[in-house]
Write an enzyme that holds these catalytic residues in place. Structure first.
Site, PDB file in Angstrom:
ATOM      1  N   GLY A  59     -69.231  69.227 -40.903  1.00 45.69           N
ATOM      2  CA  GLY A  59     -69.403  68.805 -39.411  1.00 45.69           C
ATOM      3  C   GLY A  59     -69.655  69.336 -38.136  1.00 45.69           C
ATOM      4  O   GLY A  59     -71.313  69.665 -38.221  1.00 45.69           O
ATOM      5  N   GLU A  60     -68.958  70.032 -38.109  1.00 49.72           N
ATOM      6  CA  GLU A  60     -69.871  70.626 -36.894  1.00 49.72           C
ATOM      7  C   GLU A  60     -68.849  71.481 -36.309  1.00 49.72           C
ATOM      8  O   GLU A  60     -67.355  72.200 -36.425  1.00 49.72           O
ATOM      9  CB  GLU A  60     -69.467  70.201 -35.231  1.00 49.72           C
ATOM     10  CG  GLU A  60     -70.260  70.470 -34.204  1.00 49.72           C
ATOM     11  CD  GLU A  60     -70.209  71.642 -33.594  1.00 49.72           C
ATOM     12  OE1 GLU A  60     -71.323  72.613 -33.468  1.00 49.72           O
ATOM     13  OE2 GLU A  60     -68.976  72.391 -33.398  1.00 49.72           O
ATOM     14  N   CYS A  90     -72.003  72.511 -45.990  1.00 50.65           N
ATOM     15  CA  CYS A  90     -72.614  72.367 -44.835  1.00 50.65           C
ATOM     16  C   CYS A  90     -71.976  73.259 -43.873  1.00 50.65           C
ATOM     17  O   CYS A  90     -71.704  74.344 -43.271  1.00 50.65           O
ATOM     18  CB  CYS A  90     -72.970  71.118 -44.273  1.00 50.65           C
ATOM     19  SG  CYS A  90     -74.808  70.992 -42.918  1.00 50.65           S
ATOM     20  N   ARG A 117     -77.483  79.125 -38.110  1.00 50.25           N
ATOM     21  CA  ARG A 117     -77.070  77.581 -38.339  1.00 50.25           C
ATOM     22  C   ARG A 117     -77.762  76.689 -37.937  1.00 50.25           C
ATOM     23  O   ARG A 117     -79.276  77.177 -37.226  1.00 50.25           O
ATOM     24  CB  ARG A 117     -75.592  78.027 -36.905  1.00 50.25           C
ATOM     25  CG  ARG A 117     -74.934  76.820 -36.826  1.00 50.25           C
ATOM     26  CD  ARG A 117     -74.501  76.400 -35.404  1.00 50.25           C
ATOM     27  NE  ARG A 117     -73.460  76.102 -35.022  1.00 50.25           N
ATOM     28  CZ  ARG A 117     -73.588  75.537 -34.178  1.00 50.25           C
ATOM     29  NH1 ARG A 117     -73.746  76.011 -32.877  1.00 50.25           N
ATOM     30  NH2 ARG A 117     -72.679  74.488 -33.754  1.00 50.25           N
ATOM     31  N   ILE A 146     -78.458  67.780 -43.242  1.00 46.08           N
ATOM     32  CA  ILE A 146     -78.104  67.617 -41.995  1.00 46.08           C
ATOM     33  C   ILE A 146     -78.066  68.652 -41.307  1.00 46.08           C
ATOM     34  O   ILE A 146     -76.300  68.640 -41.745  1.00 46.08           O
ATOM     35  CB  ILE A 146     -77.181  65.871 -41.921  1.00 46.08           C
ATOM     36  CG1 ILE A 146     -77.021  65.145 -42.902  1.00 46.08           C
ATOM     37  CG2 ILE A 146     -76.660  65.967 -40.190  1.00 46.08           C
ATOM     38  CD1 ILE A 146     -75.706  64.403 -43.262  1.00 46.08           C
ATOM     39  N   ARG A 147     -78.500  68.991 -40.279  1.00 47.21           N
ATOM     40  CA  ARG A 147     -78.732  70.673 -39.345  1.00 47.21           C
ATOM     41  C   ARG A 147     -78.212  71.542 -40.532  1.00 47.21           C
ATOM     42  O   ARG A 147     -76.851  71.704 -39.813  1.00 47.21           O
ATOM     43  CB  ARG A 147     -77.394  70.099 -38.171  1.00 47.21           C
ATOM     44  CG  ARG A 147     -78.757  69.217 -37.050  1.00 47.21           C
ATOM     45  CD  ARG A 147     -77.055  68.610 -35.584  1.00 47.21           C
ATOM     46  NE  ARG A 147     -76.003  68.183 -35.977  1.00 47.21           N
ATOM     47  CZ  ARG A 147     -74.895  68.276 -36.598  1.00 47.21           C
ATOM     48  NH1 ARG A 147     -74.837  69.567 -35.819  1.00 47.21           N
ATOM     49  NH2 ARG A 147     -74.165  67.851 -36.937  1.00 47.21           N
ATOM     50  N   HIS A 182     -75.241  68.094 -47.702  1.00 48.33           N
ATOM     51  CA  HIS A 182     -74.017  67.674 -48.286  1.00 48.33           C
ATOM     52  C   HIS A 182     -74.095  66.583 -50.036  1.00 48.33           C
ATOM     53  O   HIS A 182     -74.210  65.838 -50.311  1.00 48.33           O
ATOM     54  CB  HIS A 182     -74.302  66.526 -47.467  1.00 48.33           C
ATOM     55  CG  HIS A 182     -73.452  66.688 -45.799  1.00 48.33           C
ATOM     56  ND1 HIS A 182     -72.101  66.759 -45.595  1.00 48.33           N
ATOM     57  CD2 HIS A 182     -74.348  67.409 -44.828  1.00 48.33           C
ATOM     58  CE1 HIS A 182     -72.365  66.850 -43.772  1.00 48.33           C
ATOM     59  NE2 HIS A 182     -73.083  67.575 -43.881  1.00 48.33           N
ATOM     60  N   GLU A 184     -71.842  65.345 -51.208  1.00 48.46           N
ATOM     61  CA  GLU A 184     -71.282  63.805 -51.352  1.00 48.46           C
ATOM     62  C   GLU A 184     -71.691  62.976 -50.848  1.00 48.46           C
ATOM     63  O   GLU A 184     -70.965  61.687 -51.164  1.00 48.46           O
ATOM     64  CB  GLU A 184     -69.883  64.440 -50.739  1.00 48.46           C
ATOM     65  CG  GLU A 184     -69.585  64.061 -48.475  1.00 48.46           C
ATOM     66  CD  GLU A 184     -69.920  64.985 -48.091  1.00 48.46           C
ATOM     67  OE1 GLU A 184     -71.118  65.823 -48.961  1.00 48.46           O
ATOM     68  OE2 GLU A 184     -70.926  64.665 -47.268  1.00 48.46           O
TER      69      GLU A 184
HETATM   70  N1  GLN Z   1     -74.997  72.574 -37.735  1.00 51.39           N
HETATM   71  C1  GLN Z   1     -73.783  72.460 -38.033  1.00 51.39           C
HETATM   72  C2  GLN Z   1     -73.149  73.145 -37.958  1.00 51.39           C
HETATM   73  O1  GLN Z   1     -72.823  74.297 -37.176  1.00 51.39           O
HETATM   74  C3  GLN Z   1     -73.706  71.347 -38.709  1.00 51.39           C
HETATM   75  C4  GLN Z   1     -74.086  70.244 -40.031  1.00 51.39           C
HETATM   76  C5  GLN Z   1     -73.937  69.867 -40.846  1.00 51.39           C
HETATM   77  O2  GLN Z   1     -71.890  70.096 -41.092  1.00 51.39           O
HETATM   78  N2  GLN Z   1     -74.094  68.729 -41.640  1.00 51.39           N
HETATM   79  O3  GLN Z   1     -71.436  72.997 -37.887  1.00 51.39           O
END
Ligand code: GLN
Length: 201
Positions: A59-60, A90, A117, A146-147, A182, A184
């Protein structure tokens, strides 16, 4: 699409919690349920009481940490971590790390790793790939980044479970499991299965 079938032998009475404050929690729930195990959403401290283990989703990380603090989950999560397995993916991995080299939040520090990060780039640079899963005879596992954070350093007690281009992307430190990607979102149950085996021990 999840292709695999449940592996016989899990204690069907296990309950896995998934932190459901923010981010990609529902797909984790689906994966655990496909494996025949009860999975509950954790939104309040008291929900942890019924869990044998916990998943902290992607998530974030800033938003998730703020929500955790706001609803009074910081200390209950620390208490939970003293006794029970936790799997972070993540943003979940970022929260569990000991050190983040480019972020202002204070992580939980359960994993002896340093992370960067967004080390694999921004949202637009997200990608699917095969990673090498090492615990069994090395095999390829489908993974979505993803990021994603990058693991820069691992401590002596940390076991590297998967690599991508020679870098650790999934690690285990005692009863903690974490992946930068990820697992999942690809339908591959390898990591969730591995986590359930950790919970059984
Ligand atoms: N880059 C995100 C963060 O710093 C994490 C990305 C993710 O969970 N897909 O929270």
């Amino acid at each position: 699409m999840v292709a695999s079938v449940p592996k016989p032998g899990y204690k069907m009475k296990l309950t896995i919690g998934v932190l459901a404050l923010q981010g990609a929690f529902s797909k984790h729930q689906h994966m655990i349920q496909v494996l025949g195990i009860n999975c509950v959403e954790v939104r309040k401290p008291q929900h942890l009481q019924e869990c044998d283990a916990l998943i902290i989703p992607g998530g974030e990380s800033t938003a998730m940490m703020n929500r955790i603090a706001f609803i009074g989950l910081t200390e209950p999560l620390h208490q939970f971590s003293l006794q029970k397995p936790i799997f972070g993916t993540c943003a979940g991995l970022i929260l569990m790390a000991k050190e983040i080299n480019n972020h202002h939040i204070t992580p939980f520090g359960w994993l002896d790793i340093t992370v960067e990060r967004n080390g694999f780039g921004r949202q637009i640079e997200s990608f699917d790939t095969e990673i090498f899963w090492l615990p069994e005879q090395p095999q390829q596992v489908r993974a979505r980044f993803i990021r994603a954070p990058r693991i820069l350093n691992v401590g002596e007690e940390v076991k590297v479970l998967a690599e991508f281009k020679g870098e650790p992307v999934c690690i285990q430190h005692g009863k903690f499991l974490a992946s930068t990607f990820h697992p999942e979102l690809t339908g591959d149950l390898t990591l969730h299965r591995y986590f359930l085996e950790m919970v059984e021990v």
